[in-house]
Design an enzyme around this catalytic site. Structure first.
Site, short mmCIF file in Angstrom:
data_model
loop_
_atom_site.label_atom_id
_atom_site.label_comp_id
_atom_site.label_asym_id
_atom_site.label_seq_id
_atom_site.Cartn_x
_atom_site.Cartn_y
_atom_site.Cartn_z
N LYS A 105 0.85 -1.19 0.00
CA LYS A 105 0.00 0.00 0.00
C LYS A 105 0.88 1.24 0.00
O LYS A 105 1.81 1.36 0.81
CB LYS A 105 -0.91 0.02 1.23
CG LYS A 105 -2.09 -0.92 1.12
CD LYS A 105 -2.90 -0.93 2.39
CE LYS A 105 -3.72 0.32 2.57
NZ LYS A 105 -4.45 0.30 3.88
O1 G3P Z 1 -8.01 1.21 5.18
C1 G3P Z 1 -8.06 2.60 5.45
C2 G3P Z 1 -8.80 2.79 6.70
O2 G3P Z 1 -8.17 2.07 7.73
C3 G3P Z 1 -9.04 4.20 7.12
O3 G3P Z 1 -10.13 4.11 7.91
O4 G3P Z 1 -11.64 4.62 9.73
O5 G3P Z 1 -9.32 5.59 9.73
O6 G3P Z 1 -11.06 6.41 8.12
P1 G3P Z 1 -10.55 5.26 8.93
#
Ligand code: G3P
Length: 230
Positions: free
Chosen positions: A86
């Site tokens: 990633k």
């Molecule tokens: O995979 C990306 C994700 O972990 C981001 O999620 O909940 O931090 O917006 P969030």
């Protein structure tokens, strides 16, 4: 649609891998740091749990193309199998994506917020682009609409890149991705449980049990088959 779990918690990964038809695991530095464990043993354990065939997306912490490429090679060697590096979308990240994809190391371009970031990442050779749905919704944008347009654009230009929608806070956001043709979602184990749960299902199961017991008592179908066979 591919269902991937967004966690580095080995207990959750083991549980989801046992019960749900998951296609892999995604992590990022925040998710990894949350576990407060040694990094290398942790990623090796995750690979052992999910096996070589399921996707394992691990995010680089490097910021220059040269360092990102180096980390891609090193991580590929350590975790093996269906590995994706990633890389947050940026000029250095795109340069690294172009190099790694030519070398056969698969890249997921992440922290995507616009359709053009996704298109450029796909052109650079990314296998997946990961738009952040909830974070878009949080700024009064429309995460699902962005995913829909990215999907249409990539299909329109026949680019071999899939949309891996990320950042979800509720079931409705995930459901919308399936209605707009998103290729994949990555979601927390907690949200996976919520996708499957419905109270009416449990009421129905209770009724089935009561109705069965009213005639057959506590005998299972297997026990009845054994008795029948003698
Ligand atoms: O995979 C990306 C994700 O972990 C981001 O999620 O909940 O931090 O917006 P969030």
């Amino acid at each position: 649609m591919l269902y991937i779990i967004d966690t580095a918690n080995v207990d959750d990964i083991r549980r989801c891998n046992e019960f749900y038809p998951i296609d892999g695991v995604t992590t990022n530095p925040t998710i990894i740091a949350h576990e407060k464990r040694d990094f290398i043993p942790l990623i090796k354990e995750i690979r052992t749990i999910i096996g070589d065939d399921k996707m394992f997306h691990i995010q680089t912490t490097a910021t220059t193309a040269e360092e990102i490429v180096k980390e891609g090679h090193e991580l590929q060697e350590i975790v093996g199998g269906e590995f994706y590096l990633k890389i947050p979308v940026s000029p250095e990240g795109l340069k690294a994506t172009r190099i790694l994809s030519r070398e056969g190391i698969k890249v997921t371009e992440t922290a995507i917020f616009t359709q053009q970031q996704a298109l450029i990442a796909a052109k650079a050779g990314a296998s997946f682009v990961a738009p952040y749905v909830n974070r878009l919704d949080n700024i009064v944008s429309d995460g699902a609409k962005v995913v829909e347009e990215i999907t249409e654009i990539l299909h329109g230009y026949k680019l071999p890149c899939k949309v891996l929608a990320a950042s979800f806070k509720n079931v409705e956001q995930i459901h919308k991705i399936s209605t707009v043709g998103g290729d994949a979602v990555t979601i927390t184990p907690d949200l996976f449980d919520k996708l499957v749960y419905h109270p009416l299902t449990y009421y129905a199961i209770d009724d089935f049990e009561k109705d069965w017991e009213s005639i057959y008592g506590d005998k299972s179908i297997s026990e009845l088959i054994s008795e029948y066979k003698g």
